[in-house]
Design a protein around this motif. Structure first.
Motif, PDB file in Angstrom:
ATOM      1  N   ARG A 184     -16.975  -9.504  26.474  1.00 51.57           N
ATOM      2  CA  ARG A 184     -18.210  -8.780  26.845  1.00 51.57           C
ATOM      3  C   ARG A 184     -18.499  -7.614  25.920  1.00 51.57           C
ATOM      4  O   ARG A 184     -19.652  -7.324  25.622  1.00 51.57           O
ATOM      5  CB  ARG A 184     -18.086  -8.268  28.274  1.00 51.57           C
ATOM      6  CG  ARG A 184     -18.183  -9.420  29.251  1.00 51.57           C
ATOM      7  CD  ARG A 184     -18.092  -8.897  30.648  1.00 51.57           C
ATOM      8  NE  ARG A 184     -17.976 -10.009  31.566  1.00 51.57           N
ATOM      9  CZ  ARG A 184     -18.830 -10.238  32.547  1.00 51.57           C
ATOM     10  NH1 ARG A 184     -19.849  -9.456  32.735  1.00 51.57           N
ATOM     11  NH2 ARG A 184     -18.658 -11.262  33.353  1.00 51.57           N
TER      12      ARG A 184
ATOM     13  N   ARG B  86     -15.539  -0.049  33.222  1.00 50.45           N
ATOM     14  CA  ARG B  86     -15.862  -1.193  34.061  1.00 50.45           C
ATOM     15  C   ARG B  86     -14.621  -2.037  34.379  1.00 50.45           C
ATOM     16  O   ARG B  86     -14.517  -2.650  35.433  1.00 50.45           O
ATOM     17  CB  ARG B  86     -16.888  -2.001  33.280  1.00 50.45           C
ATOM     18  CG  ARG B  86     -17.388  -3.173  33.958  1.00 50.45           C
ATOM     19  CD  ARG B  86     -18.532  -3.722  33.169  1.00 50.45           C
ATOM     20  NE  ARG B  86     -18.809  -5.060  33.684  1.00 50.45           N
ATOM     21  CZ  ARG B  86     -19.738  -5.827  33.230  1.00 50.45           C
ATOM     22  NH1 ARG B  86     -20.495  -5.409  32.238  1.00 50.45           N
ATOM     23  NH2 ARG B  86     -19.931  -7.015  33.734  1.00 50.45           N
ATOM     24  N   TYR B  87     -13.693  -2.079  33.420  1.00 47.27           N
ATOM     25  CA  TYR B  87     -12.465  -2.845  33.632  1.00 47.27           C
ATOM     26  C   TYR B  87     -11.324  -1.950  34.111  1.00 47.27           C
ATOM     27  O   TYR B  87     -10.150  -2.292  33.947  1.00 47.27           O
ATOM     28  CB  TYR B  87     -12.083  -3.598  32.346  1.00 47.27           C
ATOM     29  CG  TYR B  87     -13.040  -4.736  32.087  1.00 47.27           C
ATOM     30  CD1 TYR B  87     -12.923  -5.926  32.798  1.00 47.27           C
ATOM     31  CD2 TYR B  87     -14.092  -4.587  31.185  1.00 47.27           C
ATOM     32  CE1 TYR B  87     -13.828  -6.962  32.600  1.00 47.27           C
ATOM     33  CE2 TYR B  87     -15.002  -5.611  30.983  1.00 47.27           C
ATOM     34  CZ  TYR B  87     -14.866  -6.799  31.690  1.00 47.27           C
ATOM     35  OH  TYR B  87     -15.757  -7.811  31.511  1.00 47.27           O
TER      36      TYR B  87
ATOM     37  N   SER C 160      -4.504  -8.600  32.402  1.00 49.32           N
ATOM     38  CA  SER C 160      -5.282  -9.772  32.836  1.00 49.32           C
ATOM     39  C   SER C 160      -6.762  -9.659  32.455  1.00 49.32           C
ATOM     40  O   SER C 160      -7.464 -10.664  32.389  1.00 49.32           O
ATOM     41  CB  SER C 160      -5.174  -9.913  34.354  1.00 49.32           C
ATOM     42  OG  SER C 160      -5.516  -8.654  34.950  1.00 49.32           O
ATOM     43  N   ARG C 161      -7.256  -8.438  32.206  1.00 52.78           N
ATOM     44  CA  ARG C 161      -8.684  -8.252  31.910  1.00 52.78           C
ATOM     45  C   ARG C 161      -8.984  -8.249  30.409  1.00 52.78           C
ATOM     46  O   ARG C 161     -10.140  -8.130  30.005  1.00 52.78           O
ATOM     47  CB  ARG C 161      -9.199  -6.933  32.516  1.00 52.78           C
ATOM     48  CG  ARG C 161      -8.740  -6.616  33.921  1.00 52.78           C
ATOM     49  CD  ARG C 161      -9.241  -7.571  34.988  1.00 52.78           C
ATOM     50  NE  ARG C 161     -10.687  -7.681  35.136  1.00 52.78           N
ATOM     51  CZ  ARG C 161     -11.445  -6.905  35.917  1.00 52.78           C
ATOM     52  NH1 ARG C 161     -10.895  -5.931  36.613  1.00 52.78           N
ATOM     53  NH2 ARG C 161     -12.749  -7.099  36.012  1.00 52.78           N
TER      54      ARG C 161
ATOM     55  N   GLN D 280     -17.589  -0.080  28.924  1.00 51.33           N
ATOM     56  CA  GLN D 280     -16.913  -1.341  29.257  1.00 51.33           C
ATOM     57  C   GLN D 280     -15.488  -1.067  29.735  1.00 51.33           C
ATOM     58  O   GLN D 280     -15.000  -1.701  30.667  1.00 51.33           O
ATOM     59  CB  GLN D 280     -16.869  -2.274  28.039  1.00 51.33           C
ATOM     60  CG  GLN D 280     -18.209  -2.825  27.619  1.00 51.33           C
ATOM     61  CD  GLN D 280     -18.733  -3.864  28.625  1.00 51.33           C
ATOM     62  OE1 GLN D 280     -17.972  -4.472  29.364  1.00 51.33           O
ATOM     63  NE2 GLN D 280     -20.039  -4.026  28.656  1.00 51.33           N
ATOM     64  N   THR D 281     -14.818  -0.119  29.077  1.00 48.51           N
ATOM     65  CA  THR D 281     -13.436   0.211  29.456  1.00 48.51           C
ATOM     66  C   THR D 281     -13.392   0.654  30.919  1.00 48.51           C
ATOM     67  O   THR D 281     -12.531   0.237  31.692  1.00 48.51           O
ATOM     68  CB  THR D 281     -12.902   1.336  28.546  1.00 48.51           C
ATOM     69  OG1 THR D 281     -13.057   0.940  27.190  1.00 48.51           O
ATOM     70  CG2 THR D 281     -11.439   1.624  28.805  1.00 48.51           C
TER      71      THR D 281
ATOM     72  N   ASP E 176     -11.718 -10.847  29.101  1.00 46.56           N
ATOM     73  CA  ASP E 176     -13.095 -10.521  29.504  1.00 46.56           C
ATOM     74  C   ASP E 176     -13.592  -9.278  28.773  1.00 46.56           C
ATOM     75  O   ASP E 176     -14.747  -9.214  28.350  1.00 46.56           O
ATOM     76  CB  ASP E 176     -13.145 -10.216  31.011  1.00 46.56           C
ATOM     77  CG  ASP E 176     -13.234 -11.495  31.811  1.00 46.56           C
ATOM     78  OD1 ASP E 176     -13.289 -12.570  31.190  1.00 46.56           O
ATOM     79  OD2 ASP E 176     -13.228 -11.392  33.056  1.00 46.56           O
ATOM     80  N   PHE E 177     -12.709  -8.288  28.669  1.00 49.71           N
ATOM     81  CA  PHE E 177     -13.109  -7.044  27.990  1.00 49.71           C
ATOM     82  C   PHE E 177     -13.564  -7.363  26.564  1.00 49.71           C
ATOM     83  O   PHE E 177     -14.630  -6.909  26.124  1.00 49.71           O
ATOM     84  CB  PHE E 177     -11.954  -6.024  27.958  1.00 49.71           C
ATOM     85  CG  PHE E 177     -12.272  -4.836  27.098  1.00 49.71           C
ATOM     86  CD1 PHE E 177     -12.960  -3.743  27.621  1.00 49.71           C
ATOM     87  CD2 PHE E 177     -11.934  -4.819  25.738  1.00 49.71           C
ATOM     88  CE1 PHE E 177     -13.295  -2.656  26.819  1.00 49.71           C
ATOM     89  CE2 PHE E 177     -12.268  -3.741  24.928  1.00 49.71           C
ATOM     90  CZ  PHE E 177     -12.954  -2.654  25.475  1.00 49.71           C
TER      91      PHE E 177
ATOM     92  N   VAL F  90      -6.673  -1.661  29.209  1.00 49.77           N
ATOM     93  CA  VAL F  90      -7.193  -2.270  30.440  1.00 49.77           C
ATOM     94  C   VAL F  90      -6.031  -3.074  31.037  1.00 49.77           C
ATOM     95  O   VAL F  90      -5.043  -3.320  30.344  1.00 49.77           O
ATOM     96  CB  VAL F  90      -8.397  -3.217  30.155  1.00 49.77           C
ATOM     97  CG1 VAL F  90      -9.609  -2.447  29.676  1.00 49.77           C
ATOM     98  CG2 VAL F  90      -8.035  -4.316  29.166  1.00 49.77           C
TER      99      VAL F  90
ATOM    100  N   GLN G 235      -7.564 -15.115  25.634  1.00 51.08           N
ATOM    101  CA  GLN G 235      -7.062 -15.711  26.886  1.00 51.08           C
ATOM    102  C   GLN G 235      -5.732 -16.432  26.629  1.00 51.08           C
ATOM    103  O   GLN G 235      -4.789 -16.336  27.422  1.00 51.08           O
ATOM    104  CB  GLN G 235      -8.118 -16.690  27.436  1.00 51.08           C
ATOM    105  CG  GLN G 235      -7.707 -17.414  28.711  1.00 51.08           C
ATOM    106  CD  GLN G 235      -7.468 -16.458  29.881  1.00 51.08           C
ATOM    107  OE1 GLN G 235      -8.185 -15.480  30.045  1.00 51.08           O
ATOM    108  NE2 GLN G 235      -6.430 -16.723  30.671  1.00 51.08           N
TER     109      GLN G 235
ATOM    110  N   GLY H 167      -1.563  -3.933  27.632  1.00 49.25           N
ATOM    111  CA  GLY H 167      -3.017  -3.939  27.851  1.00 49.25           C
ATOM    112  C   GLY H 167      -3.735  -3.002  26.891  1.00 49.25           C
ATOM    113  O   GLY H 167      -4.859  -2.580  27.143  1.00 49.25           O
TER     114      GLY H 167
END
Ligand code: FAD
Ligand code: MLT
Ligand code: ZN
Length: 472
Positions: free
Chosen positions: A365, A422-423, A357-358, A419-420, A361-362, A354, A235, A388
């Motif tokens: 998780r 999902r984002y 900004s994600r 997961q990828t 979180d990526f 991704v 972050q 990204g």
């Protein structure tokens, strides 16, 4: 012994000359496995044509005989795209003898080079005329322009200059039937219908053989500063790149993220590197600022940006390189990760992207999901934050058997790619699909996209002789 007919072998020998034909098993070896030793194949021959005409003659002969071709450049690709299958029936077509500069047009800011030119030599040629060719990646000492184009390579300068697609104005391609498409135009504007070059860029050798390209040149860099910064979290990296971009604009030309695990591997396996800090930290970024003006106030900008970040707790510590040697030492810590990870046993490579900004979180998780399902796996996360693009690579748990770990590769991949998705990400940001992600793409890409890609392939290569078993 080659499995090709005597007549075809003789015709190929006449097309490329003795210097361009290899059938000796020993001499073919280096063309049959990749840089990591992750893929190995067999070939009927390796051909090394020296001109576009020779490539066209080879492609025509192979089309007539129904023999498949596997184009190859520097063989540094990371997903097995340049390696033939194990039938021994395919021919490897190496472009490495085609390495001439065909033209430099400084006023048009373009250079025209052949596909086998090594990227680093292209960078040097640009520097000789006081210009920059910005594509920059760890394999630049051996990868070729053709491979960079065929994989739409990215690297560390994409956040400022774009990827290979963005750097290309024109192409010359030998089509699967042996005709030569001369698209070597140095135009920045050309709206006369479909932009065909973009079909071949990123096509991984499945639509034709790229033999030359017109590439963009940029003003040379005359000031440069580099910093190594410790961070508490991904972050913080996303916040810091936003702040640095706001402050420095286009002068921000590098922003590379590395987890402590990645850096530890480099410290363990790469000679001559050292940790810039006495304490360990969970994350690091390498920041580069550059400018076309000599003596640009880059250190002042960096100090301003990092000062604020340290005050806010976005950064934990920072060092700014004080010499060229220190700049190289910091980059060695970053560029050494690929090689270092090889020393830790098989590595499962996933070059996902991704939205920037994600990223936090990526990582959070996906790390959690993996550690729950595969306790002890070592997650080697690093990459190009501005794009990204994370190299979310997995090494086996310390002490685990290679075989047991490899047996989990598919299941590990599923967790990461689910997961990828999902984002709203991509399963390949820069290395391409090759052999390793071909089947995954069938699952993770939209059916309509796959259908359109298949139609393009059929239109250009109806006999399926261009790098079969790759990408699609
Ligand atoms: P090869 O490996 O020989 O081929 C790659 C693909 O292109 C194959 O499918 C092949 O069939 C096809 N191909 C090659 N030449 C032609 C041609 N003339 N016409 C048609 N098809 C052709 N990639 C990045 O994007 N960013 C990075 O930061 C990055 N870092 C790397 C660091 C290391 C240490 C290594 C080993 C690799 C790295 N890569 C990176 C992978 C990257 O794909 C390659 O380094 C490079 O772009 C491939 O060039 P090559 O000449 O070696 O191609
Ligand atoms: C890099 O950026 O170093 C390469 O693309 C990643 C890799 O080797 O996995
Ligand atoms: Zn990369």
């Amino acid at each position: 012994m080659s499995g090709l007919s005597d007549a075809l072998l003789q015709a190929l020998r006449e097309a490329v000359g003795e210097a361009g034909l290899i059938t000796d098993a020993e001499r073919m070896q280096s063309y049959l496995s990749d840089w990591r030793g992750a893929y190995r194949g067999q070939a009927a021959a390796v051909l090394r044509p020296a001109s576009t005409e020779e490539v066209a003659a080879v492609v025509r002969l192979c089309a007539q005989a129904g023999v498949a071709l596997v184009p190859q450049g520097g063989n540094t690709g990371l997903c097995g795209g340049s390696i033939p299958d194990d039938s021994g029936a395919q021919i490897v077509l190496s472009l490495t003898r085609m390495k001439r500069i065909r033209a430099v047009d400084v006023a048009n800011a373009t250079i025209t080079v052949e596909a086998g030119m090594i990227l680093q030599q292209l960078q040097e040629a640009a520097a000789e005329v006081g210009r920059l060719f910005p594509l920059s990646l760890g394999a630049e000492g051996s990868c070729t322009v053709g491979g960079n184009l065929a994989t739409n390579a990215g690297g560390t300068a994409v956040l400022r200059y774009g990827n290979m697609r963005d750097l290309t104005l024109g192409l010359e391609v030998v089509l699967p039937d042996g005709r030569v498409w001369d698209g070597l135009r140095g135009l920045r504007k050309d709206n006369t219908g479909y932009d065909l070059k973009h079909l071949f860029i990123g096509s991984e050798g499945t639509l034709g053989i790229i033999t030359a390209a017109v590439l963009k040149l940029f003003p040379a860099v005359r000031s440069l500063t580099t910093a190594w910064v410790a961070l508490p979290s991904p972050q913080a990296a996303v916040e810091l790149i936003g702040q640095m971009r706001g402050l420095c604009g286009d002068r921000l030309t590098g922003f590379e993220l590395m987890s402590r695990q990645s850096v530890e591997f480099v410290l363990r396996h790469v000679a001559g590197v050292s940790d810039p800090f006495a304490e360990t930290h969970p994350w690091y970024v390498l920041i580069e600022l550059s400018d076309t003006q000599p003596n640009a106030p880059l250190n002042e900008l960096l100090e301003q940006g990092l000062g604020a970040a340290l005050e806010q707790g976005v950064a934990l510590d920072a060092v700014v390189a004080a010499s060229d040697a220190q700049v190289r030492a910091l980059w060695a810590l970053r560029e050494g990760i690929s090689e270092a990870q090889n020393h830790e046993g098989p590595s499962l490579k996933h070059d996902i992207s991704v939205p920037v900004s994600r990223i936090p979180d990526f990582i959070e998780r996906t790390d959690a999901a993996l550690q729950q399902a595969f306790p002890g796996v070592r997650i080697v996360t690093y990459g190009h934050v501005g794009d990204g693009n994370l190299h979310y690579n997995i090494s086996k748990p310390a002490g685990a058997e290679d075989g047991a770990f490899k047996a989990q590769a598919e299941a590990i991949m599923r967790v990461i790619y689910d997961q990828t998705l999902r984002y709203a990400g991509s399963i390949s940001a820069e290395h391409g699909l090759g052999q390793s992600k071909r089947l995954a793409a069938q699952h993770y890409k939209a059916p309509l996209e796959l259908e359109l890609m298949t139609r393009v392939k059929q239109a250009l290569d109806p006999a399926g002789l261009m790098n079969p078993g790759k990408l699609l």
